[in-house]
Design an enzyme around this catalytic site. Structure first.
Site, PDB file in Angstrom:
ATOM      1  N   CYS A   1       7.974  -4.027  -8.110  1.00  0.00           N
ATOM      2  CA  CYS A   1       7.739  -5.130  -7.170  1.00  0.00           C
ATOM      3  C   CYS A   1       9.058  -5.421  -6.479  1.00  0.00           C
ATOM      4  CB  CYS A   1       7.249  -6.359  -7.948  1.00  0.00           C
ATOM      5  SG  CYS A   1       7.137  -7.880  -6.986  1.00  0.00           S
TER       6      CYS A   1
ATOM      7  N   CYS B   1       7.403  -3.511   0.267  1.00  0.00           N
ATOM      8  CA  CYS B   1       6.550  -4.115  -0.758  1.00  0.00           C
ATOM      9  C   CYS B   1       5.715  -2.987  -1.343  1.00  0.00           C
ATOM     10  CB  CYS B   1       5.650  -5.197  -0.150  1.00  0.00           C
ATOM     11  SG  CYS B   1       4.366  -5.802  -1.278  1.00  0.00           S
TER      12      CYS B   1
END
Length: 258
Positions: A74, A183
């Site tokens: 992440c 992302c």
């Protein structure tokens, strides 16, 4: 050096499976445990302390599964929490951050775009990296709403198409030649993004680089698995349907509170 304990991987939801796929492809003998904290997605709109607390919760779960190394799959958790994780826990951590460097070094137009969460773009780590390339214009765009749509399984919805056009068209007009996906959810949007971008604009994500770094750390510090790996384990703390559809029916997804 041999170590048959599993690799732990966590993300704020299903996006980090793009990283898991790269690791699994490069290191098929390694047992992997994937943790999708979808109940708390997206991390990108939370405070730094909230992101640190959620990341520690995830790591505690993975350490209870005897993981030998944790991949923070992440961008937001990496840029906001990984230094704290490294200071707190005795195992190695592999982070994921936007691949600005290869884009900036290879750009012919000296203009690159980055699509990322607010949490990543606001982080100190992102700003330090961006400052290294002051001769390159970096167009930053927060991907408002994208993670929520991906988590809901709405990858091809009209709303997704509309959002992507609004985010990418100003970058095209500014003459970017590289688009950095900041992302781990966003690689699942590459088919739609390619329909919008001209062919000469290259898309960069971090999956293969993270997989190579994971292999390097295992070889140098932790140890590689020598046994044939059991099937990967996937945990989520919400409805497992979308995660199941992303990874395929051959794998088991378990809904678990954590």
């Amino acid at each position: 050096m041999t170590n048959n304990h599993p690799i732990g991987i966590f993300d704020s939801g299903i996006g980090g499976t793009s990283i898991w796929k790269a690791i699994h492809a490069l290191l098929p003998n390694e047992k992997t445990i994937y943790l999708a904290d979808s109940k708390n997605a997206p991390y990108g709109q939370k405070s730094k302390q909230e992101i640190i607390d959620l990341s520690k919760k995830n790591v505690d779960f993975l350490l209870n599964q005897n993981c030998k190394l944790v991949v923070v799959a992440c961008n937001t958790a990496t840029t906001n929490a990984i230094s704290e994780l490294r200071a707190t826990y005795p195992i190695p951590f592999i982070g994921i951050e936007p691949a600005i460097k290869p884009a900036a070094l290879n750009s012919k137009t000296q203009t690159i775009g980055i699509l990322a969460t607010q949490g990543t773009l606001n982080s100190d780590l992102f700003h330090k990296t961006a400052e290294m390339f002051q001769h390159t214009k970096i167009m930053e765009q927060v991907g408002h709403g994208l993670v929520q749509l991906i988590e809901a399984g709405d990858l091809n919805s009209p709303e997704m198409t509309q959002l992507l056009h609004s985010y990418l068209e100003p970058m095209i007009a500014a003459n970017i030649d590289y688009l950095v996906l900041g992302c781990s959810h966003y690689p699942y949007l590459i088919p739609q993004i390619k329909k919008i971008l001209p062919e000469h604009i290259q898309i960069i994500d971090s999956g293969e680089a993270v997989a190579r770094q994971t292999r390097n750390i295992l070889q140098e510090k932790v140890g590689l698995a020598t046994l044939e790996a059991p099937k990967p384990i996937f945990y989520t703390n919400t409805n497992p349907h979308v995660l199941q559809s992303i990874i395929g029916q051959e794998y088991t997804v378990e809904e678990k509170e954590f």
